[in-house]
Design a protein around this motif. Structure first.
Motif, PDB file in Angstrom:
ATOM      1  N   LEU A 132      63.993  42.005  36.254  1.00 18.39           N
ATOM      2  CA  LEU A 132      64.038  40.534  36.332  1.00 18.39           C
ATOM      3  C   LEU A 132      65.468  40.021  36.440  1.00 18.39           C
ATOM      4  O   LEU A 132      65.736  39.072  37.184  1.00 18.39           O
ATOM      5  CB  LEU A 132      63.352  39.920  35.120  1.00 18.39           C
ATOM      6  CG  LEU A 132      61.833  39.952  35.128  1.00 18.39           C
ATOM      7  CD1 LEU A 132      61.298  39.443  33.801  1.00 18.39           C
ATOM      8  CD2 LEU A 132      61.284  39.135  36.270  1.00 18.39           C
ATOM      9  N   ASP A 133      66.393  40.641  35.719  1.00 18.19           N
ATOM     10  CA  ASP A 133      67.795  40.249  35.817  1.00 18.19           C
ATOM     11  C   ASP A 133      68.328  40.466  37.232  1.00 18.19           C
ATOM     12  O   ASP A 133      69.047  39.627  37.774  1.00 18.19           O
ATOM     13  CB  ASP A 133      68.649  41.025  34.817  1.00 18.19           C
ATOM     14  CG  ASP A 133      68.496  40.517  33.402  1.00 18.19           C
ATOM     15  OD1 ASP A 133      67.977  39.391  33.224  1.00 18.19           O
ATOM     16  OD2 ASP A 133      68.898  41.248  32.469  1.00 18.19           O
TER      17      ASP A 133
ATOM     18  N   HIS B  53      69.299  25.250  37.969  1.00 17.02           N
ATOM     19  CA  HIS B  53      69.142  25.793  36.624  1.00 17.02           C
ATOM     20  C   HIS B  53      70.468  26.151  35.981  1.00 17.02           C
ATOM     21  O   HIS B  53      70.488  26.576  34.855  1.00 17.02           O
ATOM     22  CB  HIS B  53      68.248  27.030  36.653  1.00 17.02           C
ATOM     23  CG  HIS B  53      66.897  26.750  37.242  1.00 17.02           C
ATOM     24  ND1 HIS B  53      65.976  25.967  36.616  1.00 17.02           N
ATOM     25  CD2 HIS B  53      66.334  27.123  38.415  1.00 17.02           C
ATOM     26  CE1 HIS B  53      64.880  25.887  37.361  1.00 17.02           C
ATOM     27  NE2 HIS B  53      65.080  26.567  38.447  1.00 17.02           N
TER      28      HIS B  53
ATOM     29  N   LYS C 183      66.537  40.568  39.992  1.00  9.51           N
ATOM     30  CA  LYS C 183      65.865  39.596  40.861  1.00  9.51           C
ATOM     31  C   LYS C 183      66.540  38.229  40.754  1.00  9.51           C
ATOM     32  O   LYS C 183      66.771  37.561  41.763  1.00  9.51           O
ATOM     33  CB  LYS C 183      64.387  39.505  40.460  1.00  9.51           C
ATOM     34  CG  LYS C 183      63.543  38.654  41.359  1.00  9.51           C
ATOM     35  CD  LYS C 183      62.085  38.703  40.897  1.00  9.51           C
ATOM     36  CE  LYS C 183      61.203  37.815  41.733  1.00  9.51           C
ATOM     37  NZ  LYS C 183      59.809  37.838  41.270  1.00  9.51           N
ATOM     38  N   GLU C 184      66.878  37.812  39.547  1.00 10.08           N
ATOM     39  CA  GLU C 184      67.550  36.535  39.336  1.00 10.08           C
ATOM     40  C   GLU C 184      68.959  36.539  39.938  1.00 10.08           C
ATOM     41  O   GLU C 184      69.409  35.558  40.519  1.00 10.08           O
ATOM     42  CB  GLU C 184      67.610  36.213  37.838  1.00 10.08           C
ATOM     43  CG  GLU C 184      68.339  34.953  37.486  1.00 10.08           C
ATOM     44  CD  GLU C 184      67.685  33.686  38.011  1.00 10.08           C
ATOM     45  OE1 GLU C 184      68.353  32.636  37.998  1.00 10.08           O
ATOM     46  OE2 GLU C 184      66.515  33.727  38.445  1.00 10.08           O
ATOM     47  N   ARG C 185      69.654  37.666  39.810  1.00 10.51           N
ATOM     48  CA  ARG C 185      70.993  37.775  40.400  1.00 10.51           C
ATOM     49  C   ARG C 185      70.931  37.627  41.911  1.00 10.51           C
ATOM     50  O   ARG C 185      71.738  36.912  42.516  1.00 10.51           O
ATOM     51  CB  ARG C 185      71.629  39.120  40.027  1.00 10.51           C
ATOM     52  CG  ARG C 185      73.085  39.243  40.455  1.00 10.51           C
ATOM     53  CD  ARG C 185      73.606  40.647  40.228  1.00 10.51           C
ATOM     54  NE  ARG C 185      72.976  41.629  41.088  1.00 10.51           N
ATOM     55  CZ  ARG C 185      73.275  41.807  42.388  1.00 10.51           C
ATOM     56  NH1 ARG C 185      74.170  41.058  42.971  1.00 10.51           N
ATOM     57  NH2 ARG C 185      72.659  42.738  43.090  1.00 10.51           N
TER      58      ARG C 185
ATOM     59  N   ASP D 299      72.543  25.190  42.432  1.00 13.22           N
ATOM     60  CA  ASP D 299      71.590  25.844  41.541  1.00 13.22           C
ATOM     61  C   ASP D 299      71.132  24.831  40.508  1.00 13.22           C
ATOM     62  O   ASP D 299      71.914  24.340  39.696  1.00 13.22           O
ATOM     63  CB  ASP D 299      72.254  27.041  40.855  1.00 13.22           C
ATOM     64  CG  ASP D 299      71.266  27.884  40.092  1.00 13.22           C
ATOM     65  OD1 ASP D 299      70.067  27.533  40.101  1.00 13.22           O
ATOM     66  OD2 ASP D 299      71.672  28.881  39.502  1.00 13.22           O
TER      67      ASP D 299
ATOM     68  N   ARG E 189      68.552  36.084  43.625  1.00 12.82           N
ATOM     69  CA  ARG E 189      68.170  34.706  43.931  1.00 12.82           C
ATOM     70  C   ARG E 189      69.380  33.792  43.909  1.00 12.82           C
ATOM     71  O   ARG E 189      69.583  32.983  44.811  1.00 12.82           O
ATOM     72  CB  ARG E 189      67.126  34.211  42.930  1.00 12.82           C
ATOM     73  CG  ARG E 189      66.594  32.803  43.253  1.00 12.82           C
ATOM     74  CD  ARG E 189      65.818  32.212  42.091  1.00 12.82           C
ATOM     75  NE  ARG E 189      66.646  31.905  40.942  1.00 12.82           N
ATOM     76  CZ  ARG E 189      67.421  30.820  40.824  1.00 12.82           C
ATOM     77  NH1 ARG E 189      67.499  29.949  41.795  1.00 12.82           N
ATOM     78  NH2 ARG E 189      68.120  30.610  39.728  1.00 12.82           N
ATOM     79  N   ARG E 190      70.216  33.935  42.904  1.00 10.22           N
ATOM     80  CA  ARG E 190      71.421  33.103  42.807  1.00 10.22           C
ATOM     81  C   ARG E 190      72.399  33.416  43.923  1.00 10.22           C
ATOM     82  O   ARG E 190      73.057  32.520  44.446  1.00 10.22           O
ATOM     83  CB  ARG E 190      72.078  33.286  41.450  1.00 10.22           C
ATOM     84  CG  ARG E 190      71.291  32.646  40.351  1.00 10.22           C
ATOM     85  CD  ARG E 190      71.986  32.720  39.047  1.00 10.22           C
ATOM     86  NE  ARG E 190      71.129  32.120  38.034  1.00 10.22           N
ATOM     87  CZ  ARG E 190      71.540  31.779  36.841  1.00 10.22           C
ATOM     88  NH1 ARG E 190      72.783  31.980  36.503  1.00 10.22           N
ATOM     89  NH2 ARG E 190      70.706  31.255  35.980  1.00 10.22           N
TER      90      ARG E 190
END
Length: 177
Positions: free
Chosen positions: A108-109, A128, A111-113, A126, A115-116
């Motif tokens: 998940l980390d 969030h 995937k988030e990296r 961003d 995405r950003r």
């Protein structure tokens, strides 16, 4: 399971005296964890006043232990939240679940990296990461002026609701009237 080698904190005579004292107290080793901590159980008193005691002998040198090194199952046993000490199978299953959860969190980390990273490449803010709202657009949507003046009247001004309380005066009503 073999953990790290326990450093010798005391001389041979002190260690022998401690072992003899533990034997006389009736301490028995209940188990060990993956880090090398040893868990003991014994009873103090007799008859109605008999009390069960539990303790851990840390695998690290004095004052260099970390309480988080105790697995949750052993922590529950030490606090008497469970009667029986954890089994090897239970500890292995729990460790596998922790590793599985850590792998999920890492995925998940990542995937988030990504995405950003895509969002930065596209040039969009961003939402969030502490981005500030566009106040001019907000005021425009609310029907006000962006220069801080009063809001322009809309097509219809809101009317006050009318009902039985319209002509109410506090002193005019009396109970039973």
């Amino acid at each position: 399971m073999s953990g790290p080698v326990r450093p010798q904190q005391f001389g041979a005579l002190r260690r022998a005296a401690n072992k003899a004292f533990d034997f006389l107290m009736g301490k028995k080793e209940v188990g060990r964890d993956a880090v090398g901590n040893i868990y003991f159980q014994w009873y103090e008193g007799s008859g109605e006043g008999r009390v069960e005691k539990r303790e851990v002998q840390w695998a690290t040198a004095y004052m260099y232990y970390d309480p988080n090194d105790i697995p949750p199952e052993w922590r529950m046993w030490l606090r008497k939240q469970r009667e029986q000490p954890p089994t090897e199978e239970e500890l292995a299953r729990s460790a596998a679940q922790r590793h599985q959860m850590a792998a999920r969190v890492a995925a998940l980390d990542e995937k988030e990296r990504l995405r950003r990273q895509r969002q930065e490449a596209m040039g969009t803010p961003d939402q969030h990461a502490g981005a500030q709202p566009d106040m001019a657009r907000f005021i425009q949507q609310m029907g006000g002026k962006a220069d801080g003046g009063a809001a322009a009247p809309g097509p219809e001004a809101p009317k006050r609701p009318s009902g039985p309380s319209e002509g109410y005066k506090p002193d005019s009503w009396k109970p039973g009237a």
